[in-house]
Motif scaffolding. Structure first.
Motif, PDB file in Angstrom:
ATOM      1  N   LEU A  28      -1.491  -7.490  -3.727  1.00  0.00           N
ATOM      2  CA  LEU A  28      -1.003  -8.606  -2.940  1.00  0.00           C
ATOM      3  C   LEU A  28       0.479  -8.804  -3.237  1.00  0.00           C
ATOM      4  O   LEU A  28       0.902  -8.813  -4.379  1.00  0.00           O
ATOM      5  N   ARG A  29       1.244  -8.897  -2.186  1.00  0.00           N
ATOM      6  CA  ARG A  29       2.669  -9.139  -2.395  1.00  0.00           C
ATOM      7  C   ARG A  29       2.881 -10.642  -2.406  1.00  0.00           C
ATOM      8  O   ARG A  29       2.473 -11.347  -1.497  1.00  0.00           O
ATOM      9  N   LEU A  30       3.547 -11.102  -3.462  1.00  0.00           N
ATOM     10  CA  LEU A  30       3.622 -12.557  -3.604  1.00  0.00           C
ATOM     11  C   LEU A  30       4.973 -13.082  -3.180  1.00  0.00           C
ATOM     12  O   LEU A  30       5.923 -12.365  -3.022  1.00  0.00           O
TER      13      LEU A  30
ATOM     14  N   GLU B  16      -7.698  -4.456  -2.409  1.00  0.00           N
ATOM     15  CA  GLU B  16      -7.311  -3.973  -3.744  1.00  0.00           C
ATOM     16  C   GLU B  16      -8.259  -2.869  -4.195  1.00  0.00           C
ATOM     17  O   GLU B  16      -7.832  -1.822  -4.658  1.00  0.00           O
ATOM     18  N   GLU B  17      -9.538  -3.100  -3.984  1.00  0.00           N
ATOM     19  CA  GLU B  17     -10.517  -2.144  -4.510  1.00  0.00           C
ATOM     20  C   GLU B  17     -10.574  -0.873  -3.671  1.00  0.00           C
ATOM     21  O   GLU B  17     -10.641   0.224  -4.199  1.00  0.00           O
TER      22      GLU B  17
ATOM     23  N   VAL C  24       0.860  -1.195   0.000  1.00  0.00           N
ATOM     24  CA  VAL C  24       0.000   0.000   0.000  1.00  0.00           C
ATOM     25  C   VAL C  24       0.890   1.238   0.000  1.00  0.00           C
ATOM     26  O   VAL C  24       2.116   1.126   0.167  1.00  0.00           O
ATOM     27  N   ASP C  25       0.262   2.419  -0.139  1.00  0.00           N
ATOM     28  CA  ASP C  25       1.036   3.664  -0.060  1.00  0.00           C
ATOM     29  C   ASP C  25       1.685   3.746   1.320  1.00  0.00           C
ATOM     30  O   ASP C  25       1.102   3.352   2.324  1.00  0.00           O
TER      31      ASP C  25
ATOM     32  N   ASP D  34      -6.188   1.460   8.825  1.00  0.00           N
ATOM     33  CA  ASP D  34      -7.118   1.433   7.694  1.00  0.00           C
ATOM     34  C   ASP D  34      -7.101   0.053   7.032  1.00  0.00           C
ATOM     35  O   ASP D  34      -8.138  -0.483   6.642  1.00  0.00           O
ATOM     36  N   VAL D  35      -5.910  -0.516   6.900  1.00  0.00           N
ATOM     37  CA  VAL D  35      -5.785  -1.831   6.277  1.00  0.00           C
ATOM     38  C   VAL D  35      -6.567  -2.861   7.109  1.00  0.00           C
ATOM     39  O   VAL D  35      -7.343  -3.665   6.597  1.00  0.00           O
ATOM     40  N   ILE D  36      -6.382  -2.764   8.417  1.00  0.00           N
ATOM     41  CA  ILE D  36      -7.052  -3.729   9.291  1.00  0.00           C
ATOM     42  C   ILE D  36      -8.573  -3.530   9.264  1.00  0.00           C
ATOM     43  O   ILE D  36      -9.341  -4.499   9.241  1.00  0.00           O
ATOM     44  N   ALA D  37      -8.973  -2.261   9.199  1.00  0.00           N
ATOM     45  CA  ALA D  37     -10.414  -1.999   9.190  1.00  0.00           C
ATOM     46  C   ALA D  37     -11.069  -2.567   7.937  1.00  0.00           C
ATOM     47  O   ALA D  37     -12.128  -3.203   8.009  1.00  0.00           O
TER      48      ALA D  37
END
Ligand SMILES: [Zn+2]
Lengths: 350, 806
Positions: free
Chosen positions: B804-806, B797-798, B725-726, B733-736
């Protein structure tokens, strides 16, 4: 079984010889490698035992059952011995490795950080726990207080000589507002709010305008108040005796000396038998065997008047103690000011 | 109050040794601070070595001009004594210290050769005996002194002294006679009568015609008495009087002043003697001071008087601050011949206020401020008049002034024996109640089923039945009361929720390695500047002390941080480097329009040192924002609560490494690194992380009692994902977003790694999450977990533009 096997093997000296040699080799193996070599040699496909067992079909029919039975028994016994020997060798090897992993056990352990509660807090909690155990609740009240609650309603009207003993801090710009000089005003606040019976203690910070070796401008008190039908001086004595024994040890005695406080009548000062010399007399107790720990008395009917309690219906006792003094006596602290220097070398000791 | 034992025994027949008497006094309400000894050391036969001698012959010393050689009759024997004084003649009686005698200052005298002549003792001066600060020569004793007798049997030169602490309700005990009355009551000894008897005036003049006395303010001066003694001779006091005063700790001045002090010490009434020649207009008035009036008191101080203060004024000016101290201009001195003797009763409160306002306390003011017995006024005048005419000569002029608003009316109350039992928890027989009260000076008579009790004038502190109960309790003996516990006890003890929470938080923080401090609730006026508070910051409005001990202790704190930083700085200065501390204390917030302020409990702390403690294995991480936040999280968790954060707006914190703490949308505190300029203002040279949370906020967030959740019957499934992410995207925010998308199977999402670097490109970061999926009803299938995970990735993503880091 082994002894049994040995006896039976006498019936077949060849097999007996093979067995004895193999067993001796297993027992003699001093390392896991030597044990493995012994296994290959004595139990492996090319071993004499294996060859003998393989040769059974060619033996005369009458011999076959005996050799078959004894041979397999010998093999099982040798395999068991082998496993036992392996376990022993592994255990020995582990012990040897552990023996080499020696560390200096005298070095200090991991300092899992553990802070300490301030000695005043520990002492306060101890006092609180004793009285909650006796059925008291803990009440609190404001430290910035009015003259009314701090003095007037405690039977200390303006101009009363006891006021001048208090070295009061006053609040700028608010007439009749001050820093409470004792936790007693909370007594009045509790009684204003609640009907009897009342059993409370009131711990907290108090302030007096005095600072020297034996005074700090802020210190702590615990006040106690019991108001009910038929409260007597004897109840006060018994309650304080219970407290003193819990706080300072079951062998402690107390004594009451008459004193004067405006808000109790009769008033007493309470001594506990010296815990340093056991009452025989020492420097701490000025050779008297007694240490003063608190002031107390029956609630003055005038105080009941201020809170609309009827002194013919209820009576009560009140007591007040300095927490610093209790902590100093119990822990041998010699300088009051250390409580408020907050030096970690002090705090960490308790 | 110092009470010399021999003085006490003039009024009460008590035989107890000092120590036993002190013990009895202490247990009946008169605290004995210590037993001291005044004058010549007693014990070891020392007092036998001081005898009265008569100088038989005086000859010059053969080898020294200034010394003489005396032969002294010491009763049956004659001693040869070398003496340096010259104020005596053959036939004089004096005090002789024989070899081996020890003086009050600890010096021991031995027989010695003085300039070649043997001296078998010493002729003593008053100063050597501790009766005066300085002496011009040896002490000459009156003719009636029995030669050969022990000095101590003639003069009170060696005495045990009870140093008593008299409680403010008992001004009657600020006198030797008052203590004697108490001693008589508690020991059953006989009390002698008060040493007061009138003497006959002489002459055909009358004081009422010679001077004019008036009381302009009777409320402040309920009684004012004056007598005139003419023709006195001011001299040093006789040795017995000096010895009495010295043992009581009073400094002898001259005979008249000493007598007024002696009367005060004996019966408790402060007195004043004016030199009549120096009283303008021969008039005295008790009036309030006029604005701007001044007086020089006898201690030499220039005092500016206030309009509330009562003064005694002559025709021109104040000559005494009533009841506090006399003026220098009219004091009795060497040439005085006629004295106006004053004994009065002043309003206690007025005296206390005057004394406090002037910062001037005296033996007189400390007595008057407690409220004295009006009946002492004529008694003191009579006693002083007799002593003055005896010792200083002169005659008592006929007539007297005794101005009072109203005569004394004795108080009375009653007592019921059953009430005594109900309050003390022990039965005191009616006869014993009677006996105790009578011995204390009360007039007791039967009245119905109880007793009617007349209160003597010297016990104005007794007005009610309960006051009598106290008298009975203390004389009957508190040790005879059996201990018990309240019989009707039906209360349930315990801590309130808030008290319990406070304890849990304190234990938690201590368990995490923080040491608790207790700091003063007041801070210095410069705190706002040091914390960089804005001009309109409400915390600048602090409750201020009107009479602080110092500028550093002048305001009640509105924020805990200054206390924490000062405590940390003090520890760092002492090289206590692991100064990780906390305090649970109050902040004081003034309320507009209210007398009292808001007092709120705050949990505050600061971290300055290693979180691990010093170890030979390394000191562990230095504290940073996350250390502080971890503690705050632990505190909220302890109370089953949680909080939200926002970037801090506090001027005293690092703007990028600090957070404000919110519960239900209200800010309840902050946590973060302290601003470097603030640290500098507190002389701290290392980073400090501080936190401060309102206890009410912590409690408000609490969900209360923990309720069981089944995490055991069905296993959880764990999945890790990393999303890019940025870089400035908050992890929260990611967790939410993950939480919303993963519901209801996602139980928790925990950040376990943050990565920035070349692998993912500039301006980006990777957030690695450990996802825990579970259901309370069943074990989840792989397909369920996979689809929940896919929904989470899709949402990230949306909604956040994550990949996604692979
Ligand atoms: Zn002791």
């Amino acid at each position: 079984m082994n002894i049994d096997l040995k006896g039976q093997l006498k019936q077949h000296p060849g097999l007996a010889a093979i067995y004895e040699e193999a067993a001796a080799a297993i027992a003699a193996a001093g390392t896991e490698d030597a044990l493995e070599a012994a296994r290959v040699r004595h139990l492996g496909r090319k071993s004499e035992l294996s060859r003998l067992l393989r040769a059974i079909p060619e033996m005369p029919a009458a011999e076959r059952p005996l050799v078959g039975k004894l041979g397999n028994q010998a093999r099982a016994a040798l395999e068991e011995a082998m496993a036992g020997r392996r376990q022993a060798l592994e255990a020995a090897a582990l012990e040897e490795r552990l023996a080499q992993e020696r560390i200096d056990i005298t070095l200090p352990g991991e300092p899992f950080p553990g802070g300490r509660l301030h000695l005043i807090t520990q002492t306060l909690w101890e006092i609180e726990d004793i009285f909650t155990g006796l059925g008291y609740r803990i009440a609190e009240g404001p430290e910035v207080e009015t003259d009314y609650y701090n003095f007037t309603a405690l039977n200390t009207p303006e101009g009363h000589p006891a006021r001048s003993l208090h070295d009061t801090f006053f609040i700028e710009g608010e007439a009749g507002v001050l820093l409470r000089t004792h936790t007693s005003p909370v007594q009045v606040r509790v009684m204003e709010k609640e009907d009897p019976p009342v059993y409370v203690i009131i711990p907290g910070r108090v302030y007096r305008r005095d600072s020297d070796a034996t005074h700090t401008p802020m210190f702590h008190q615990v006040e106690g108040l019991a108001v009910d039908e038929h409260i007597t001086m004897a109840d006060l004595k018994g309650t304080l005796e219970a407290f003193a024994k819990s706080m300072f040890g079951a062998e402690r005695q107390i004594r009451l000396r008459p004193h004067y406080f405006p808000f109790t009548e009769p008033s007493v000062e309470v001594d506990v038998s010296c815990m340093i010399c056991g009452g025989k007399g020492c420097r701490s107790c000025k050779q008297s065997g007694w240490l003063e720990i608190l002031g107390a008395g029956l609630v003055d009917p005038n105080v009941f008047g201020f809170v609309n309690y009827d002194p013919d219906e209820v009576s009560g006792f009140a007591f007040g103690m300095g927490v610093e003094r209790i902590a100093m006596l119990k822990h041998g602290v010699t300088d009051l000011r250390m409580f408020y220097d907050n030096d970690l070398r002090f705090i960490n000791q308790f | 109050m110092k009470v010399p034992l021999s003085w006490l025994k003039e009024y009460v027949d008590v035989d107890l040794p000092a120590r036993e008497l002190a013990g009895r006094l202490a247990l009946t309400g008169t605290e004995v601070e210590r037993i001291s000894h005044a004058g010549l050391p007693a014990g070891d036969g020392n007092l036998n070595r001081f005898v009265i001698g008569r100088v038989v012959a005086i000859e010059p010393h053969p080898n020294a001009d200034r010394l003489s050689l005396c032969r002294v009759d010491t009763g049956g024997a004659t001693a040869q004594i070398v003496c340096g004084a010259s104020n005596f003649k053959e036939g004089d009686r004096t005090a002789v210290c024989q070899p081996g005698g020890m003086l009050p200052d600890g010096r021991r005298l031995e027989a010695a050769e003085i300039r070649g002549v043997r001296s078998e003792g010493m002729l003593c001066s008053e100063s050597e005996l501790g009766l005066a600060a300085k002496s011009a020569g040896i002490m000459i004793l009156p003719e009636d002194a029995p030669v050969g007798g022990r000095l101590v049997d003639y003069l009170p030169v060696s005495d045990d002294v009870l140093e008593l602490e008299i409680t403010p309700n008992r001004p009657d005990c600020l006198s030797v006679y008052g203590v004697a009355r108490e001693v008589a009551a508690i020991t059953g000894s006989r009390l002698r009568t008060m040493p007061v008897c009138d003497i006959k005036p002489r002459g055909d003049d009358n004081v009422e015609e010679l001077v004019s006395i008036s009381v302009a303010d009777p409320s402040l001066c309920p009684r004012y008495g004056v007598r005139l003694i003419a023709g006195v001779k001011i001299r040093p006091s006789p040795a017995w009087l000096k010895a009495r005063l010295a043992a009581a700790g009073l400094r002898p001045v001259n005979n008249v002043v000493d007598i007024t002090n002696y009367v005060m010490w004996t019966i408790g009434e402060p007195m004043h003697a004016f030199d009549m020649a120096r009283i303008a207009g021969r008039r005295l008035t008790a009036r309030r001071a006029a604005a701007g009036e001044e007086i020089t008191t006898i201690d030499g101080g220039r005092r500016r008087l206030g309009a509330a203060m009562l003064v005694i004024a002559d025709g021109e000016k104040p000559v005494a601050i009533a009841g506090v101290m006399g003026g220098q201009d009219s004091e009795v001195a060497a040439g005085t011949t006629d004295i106006l003797l004053e004994a009065a009763n002043f309003d206690g409160r007025s005296i206390m206020e005057t004394s406090m306002a002037l910062g001037l306390r005296s033996e007189s003011s400390t007595r008057f401020e407690k409220g004295l017995d009006q009946e002492l006024v004529p008694q003191a005048l009579a006693m002083a008049a007799r002593l003055i005419t005896q010792i200083a000569g002169g005659r008592l002029v006929p007539g007297q002034f005794d101005i009072r608003a109203k005569p004394f009316e004795g108080g009375a109350t009653h007592i019921r024996p059953e009430r005594v039992a109900a309050l003390l928890g022990v039965t005191v027989p009616a006869a014993e109640i009677r006996a105790i009260l009578s011995k204390l000076g009360f007039k007791v008579k039967k009245e119905g089923s109880g007793l009617h009790v007349g209160v003597p004038s010297f016990r104005a502190d007794v007005e009610r039945e309960i006051d009598l109960v106290e008298e009975i309790a203390r004389v009957f003996g508190l040790e005879l009361i059996p201990p018990s516990l309240p019989s009707g006890m039906r209360a349930i003890g315990g801590l309130t929720e808030k008290q319990a929470a406070t304890r849990r938080l304190a234990r938690l923080l201590a368990g995490r390695g923080l040491n608790e401090v207790i700091t003063y609730s007041f801070i210095g006026g410069d705190f706002a500047g040091r914390l960089r508070l804005g001009d309109d910051d409400p915390r600048r409005q602090a409750v201020a002390l009107a009479n602080p001990l110092s500028a550093e202790q002048s305001l009640m704190r509105t924020i805990m941080l200054p206390s924490m930083l000062m405590s940390a700085a003090a520890n760092l200065a002492q090289r206590n480097f692991d100064a990780n501390i906390f305090e649970i204390g109050r902040v004081y917030t003034p309320l507009k329009g209210k007398k009292l302020c808001d007092e709120n409990e705050v949990v505050a702390g600061c971290l300055c040192g290693s979180l691990r403690g010093p170890s030979w294995r390394g000191n562990g991480p230095e504290p940073d924002f996350y250390a502080g936040k971890g503690l705050v999280e632990a505190m909220f968790k302890e109370l089953s609560g949680w909080f939200a954060v926002d970037r801090t707006r506090e001027p005293f914190l690092h703007p990028g490494k600090a957070a404000d703490i919110f519960v239900d949308g209200s800010c309840v505190g902050h946590v973060g690194e302290v601003h470097p300029l603030v640290l500098r203002a507190f002389d701290i040279d290392r980073p400090v992380v501080a936190f401060e949370v309102l206890l009410e906020g912590l409690i408000a967030s609490s969900k209360g009692i923990a309720v069981f959740e089944d995490l055991i019957t069905y296993p959880a499934s764990f999945q890790d994902i990393s999303v890019i992410v940025d870089e400035d995207m908050p992890a929260a925010d990611v967790i939410a977003v993950a939480g919303d998308a993963g519901a209801p199977l996602l139980h928790s999402a925990r950040v376990f790694d943050i990565y920035t670097g070349s692998q993912i490109g500039a301006g980006k970061k990777s957030v690695a999450l450990n996802l825990e999926f579970r259901s309370p009803q069943r074990t989840l299938t792989d397909a369920e977990v996979d689809s929940a995970r896919a929904l989470i990735v899709q949402a990230l993503e949306e909604k956040l533009g994550a990949s996604l880091r692979l």
